[in-house]
Design a protein around this motif. Structure first.
Motif, PDB file in Angstrom:
ATOM      1  N   ALA A 197       0.797  -1.138   0.400  1.00  0.00           N
ATOM      2  CA  ALA A 197       0.101   0.129  -0.385  1.00  0.00           C
ATOM      3  C   ALA A 197       0.677   1.045   0.007  1.00  0.00           C
ATOM      4  CB  ALA A 197      -0.954  -0.016   1.179  1.00  0.00           C
ATOM      5  N   PRO A 198       2.125   0.979   0.569  1.00  0.00           N
ATOM      6  CA  PRO A 198       2.685   2.062   0.641  1.00  0.00           C
ATOM      7  C   PRO A 198       3.396   2.831  -1.011  1.00  0.00           C
ATOM      8  CG  PRO A 198       3.073   1.301   2.487  1.00  0.00           C
ATOM      9  CD  PRO A 198       2.471   0.675   2.542  1.00  0.00           C
ATOM     10  N   LEU A 199       3.884   2.173  -1.342  1.00  0.00           N
ATOM     11  CA  LEU A 199       4.389   1.734  -2.820  1.00  0.00           C
ATOM     12  C   LEU A 199       3.099   2.898  -3.871  1.00  0.00           C
ATOM     13  CD1 LEU A 199       5.832  -2.174  -3.193  1.00  0.00           C
ATOM     14  CD2 LEU A 199       6.829   0.127  -2.937  1.00  0.00           C
ATOM     15  N   LEU A 200       1.570   2.308  -3.449  1.00  0.00           N
ATOM     16  CA  LEU A 200       0.265   2.838  -4.305  1.00  0.00           C
ATOM     17  C   LEU A 200       0.384   4.022  -3.831  1.00  0.00           C
ATOM     18  CD1 LEU A 200      -1.656  -0.336  -4.307  1.00  0.00           C
ATOM     19  CD2 LEU A 200       0.042   0.021  -5.964  1.00  0.00           C
ATOM     20  N   LEU A 201       0.785   4.311  -2.590  1.00  0.00           N
ATOM     21  CA  LEU A 201       0.870   5.482  -2.357  1.00  0.00           C
ATOM     22  C   LEU A 201       1.060   6.696  -2.542  1.00  0.00           C
ATOM     23  CD1 LEU A 201      -1.481   7.713   0.123  1.00  0.00           C
ATOM     24  CD2 LEU A 201       0.238   6.952   1.943  1.00  0.00           C
ATOM     25  N   ALA A 202       2.321   6.021  -2.261  1.00  0.00           N
ATOM     26  CA  ALA A 202       3.165   7.505  -2.909  1.00  0.00           C
ATOM     27  C   ALA A 202       3.972   7.144  -4.491  1.00  0.00           C
ATOM     28  CB  ALA A 202       4.943   6.304  -2.359  1.00  0.00           C
ATOM     29  N   GLY A 203       3.311   6.402  -5.036  1.00  0.00           N
ATOM     30  CA  GLY A 203       3.034   6.494  -6.681  1.00  0.00           C
ATOM     31  C   GLY A 203       2.060   7.627  -7.145  1.00  0.00           C
ATOM     32  N   GLY A 204       0.497   7.722  -6.765  1.00  0.00           N
ATOM     33  CA  GLY A 204      -0.311   8.008  -6.759  1.00  0.00           C
ATOM     34  C   GLY A 204       0.286   9.531  -5.722  1.00  0.00           C
ATOM     35  N   MET A 205       0.590   9.586  -4.607  1.00  0.00           N
ATOM     36  CA  MET A 205       0.875  11.022  -4.735  1.00  0.00           C
ATOM     37  C   MET A 205       2.570  11.739  -5.905  1.00  0.00           C
ATOM     38  SD  MET A 205       1.213  10.893  -0.195  1.00  0.00           S
ATOM     39  CE  MET A 205       1.384  12.568  -0.154  1.00  0.00           C
ATOM     40  N   GLN A 206       3.355  11.050  -5.885  1.00  0.00           N
ATOM     41  CA  GLN A 206       4.151  11.239  -7.034  1.00  0.00           C
ATOM     42  C   GLN A 206       3.181  11.526  -8.408  1.00  0.00           C
ATOM     43  OE1 GLN A 206       6.633   8.146  -7.055  1.00  0.00           O
ATOM     44  NE2 GLN A 206       8.442   9.825  -5.698  1.00  0.00           N
ATOM     45  N   ALA A 207       2.466  11.123  -8.877  1.00  0.00           N
ATOM     46  CA  ALA A 207       1.649  11.584 -10.165  1.00  0.00           C
ATOM     47  C   ALA A 207       1.188  13.170 -10.214  1.00  0.00           C
ATOM     48  CB  ALA A 207       0.432  10.176 -10.329  1.00  0.00           C
ATOM     49  N   ILE A 208       0.433  13.272  -8.775  1.00  0.00           N
ATOM     50  CA  ILE A 208       0.057  14.216  -9.106  1.00  0.00           C
ATOM     51  C   ILE A 208       0.363  15.693  -8.501  1.00  0.00           C
ATOM     52  CG2 ILE A 208      -2.618  13.394  -9.258  1.00  0.00           C
ATOM     53  CD1 ILE A 208      -2.668  14.007  -5.983  1.00  0.00           C
ATOM     54  N   ASP A 209       1.944  15.079  -7.785  1.00  0.00           N
ATOM     55  CA  ASP A 209       2.988  16.235  -7.572  1.00  0.00           C
ATOM     56  C   ASP A 209       2.262  16.977  -6.184  1.00  0.00           C
ATOM     57  OD1 ASP A 209       5.064  17.239  -7.346  1.00  0.00           O
ATOM     58  OD2 ASP A 209       4.233  19.373  -8.560  1.00  0.00           O
ATOM     59  N   ALA A 210       1.778  16.039  -5.161  1.00  0.00           N
ATOM     60  CA  ALA A 210       0.896  15.871  -4.106  1.00  0.00           C
ATOM     61  C   ALA A 210       1.494  16.275  -2.881  1.00  0.00           C
ATOM     62  CB  ALA A 210      -0.179  15.345  -3.908  1.00  0.00           C
ATOM     63  N   VAL A 211       2.973  16.088  -2.959  1.00  0.00           N
ATOM     64  CA  VAL A 211       4.648  15.029  -2.257  1.00  0.00           C
ATOM     65  C   VAL A 211       4.451  16.385  -1.695  1.00  0.00           C
ATOM     66  CG1 VAL A 211       6.240  14.138  -1.499  1.00  0.00           C
ATOM     67  CG2 VAL A 211       4.850  13.091  -2.922  1.00  0.00           C
ATOM     68  N   PRO A 212       4.393  16.854  -0.581  1.00  0.00           N
ATOM     69  CA  PRO A 212       5.074  18.106   0.532  1.00  0.00           C
ATOM     70  C   PRO A 212       6.375  18.345  -0.037  1.00  0.00           C
ATOM     71  CG  PRO A 212       3.806  17.241   2.017  1.00  0.00           C
ATOM     72  CD  PRO A 212       3.797  16.227   0.887  1.00  0.00           C
TER      73      PRO A 212
END
Length: 209
Positions: free
Chosen positions: A162-177
């Protein structure tokens, strides 16, 4: 008449792999794949027969490489907990390296695309079966306490994948702080991070708490 190059099918599959995550089953056209591969569109039909057959071959090629390695890992002579950890690491690496493709397959399946649905129906039980068999072996050998099968499995997937999918999703929309961007790779996506989560997850299961 000379036969078309044996390399054309692989060039088409490579082009399809690059295009599919962004376009999906509906948007991926034979002409666009052929153009990206630098070959005549007729070569898609020559090598694969149809667009759907091409998509099936594309998805299956990626999956079989992972599944073959998973089988070898699970059938080795090492301690069952070591084999389980290695199998989980192999699956996690596959998810990490193919996150956009996996996300698109799920999206296509939910949208009713038959190719994606058929792929998931045929293949999801294969790797899930290998992992569950390892968990059952560990339980039979007294390395893990008796626990509900799906509860145990969902806990592992939640901790490891799950953390891989979460990180990938956040990176895809540039949502990582911004303050966390440098830490995402090291603490969520790296092999060291995967191995750490697997170790913690298996220790948690072994504790029976």
């Amino acid at each position: 008449m000379p036969r078309p190059s044996q390399d054309q099918d692989q060039a088409l599959l490579a082009a399809g792999a690059a295009l599919y995550p962004g376009l999906g089953c509906a948007g991926l056209s034979v002409r666009r794949v052929a153009e990206a591969a630098g070959v005549n569109p007729a070569m898609v039909h020559y090598h694969f027969g149809s667009k759907d057959a091409f998509l099936r071959a594309l998805l299956q090629q990626h999956y079989e490489a992972m599944f073959s390695a998973l089988q070898l890992t699970s059938q080795g002579e090492a301690d069952v907990m070591e084999r389980l950890a290695a199998a989980l690491l192999g699956v996690a690496r596959f998810v990490r390296e193919h996150r956009p493709l996996i996300a698109r397959v799920w999206a296509d399946a939910q949208a009713g695309e038959a190719v994606a649905q058929d792929f998931l129906r045929a293949n999801a039980p294969r790797h899930l079966g290998v992992l569950m068999a390892l968990l059952q072996q560990a339980e039979a050998q007294g390395r893990l306490p008796r626990q509900p099968v799906l509860t145990r499995f969902s806990f592992l997937m939640g901790a490891v994948v799950a953390p891989l999918l979460l990180a990938g999703g956040m990176q895809a929309i540039d949502a990582v702080p911004p303050a966390l961007r440098a830490a995402v790779d090291a603490e969520m996506l790296s092999d060291a991070a995967l191995e750490r989560r697997i170790e913690w997850a298996l220790l948690g299961l072994a504790s029976g708490v």
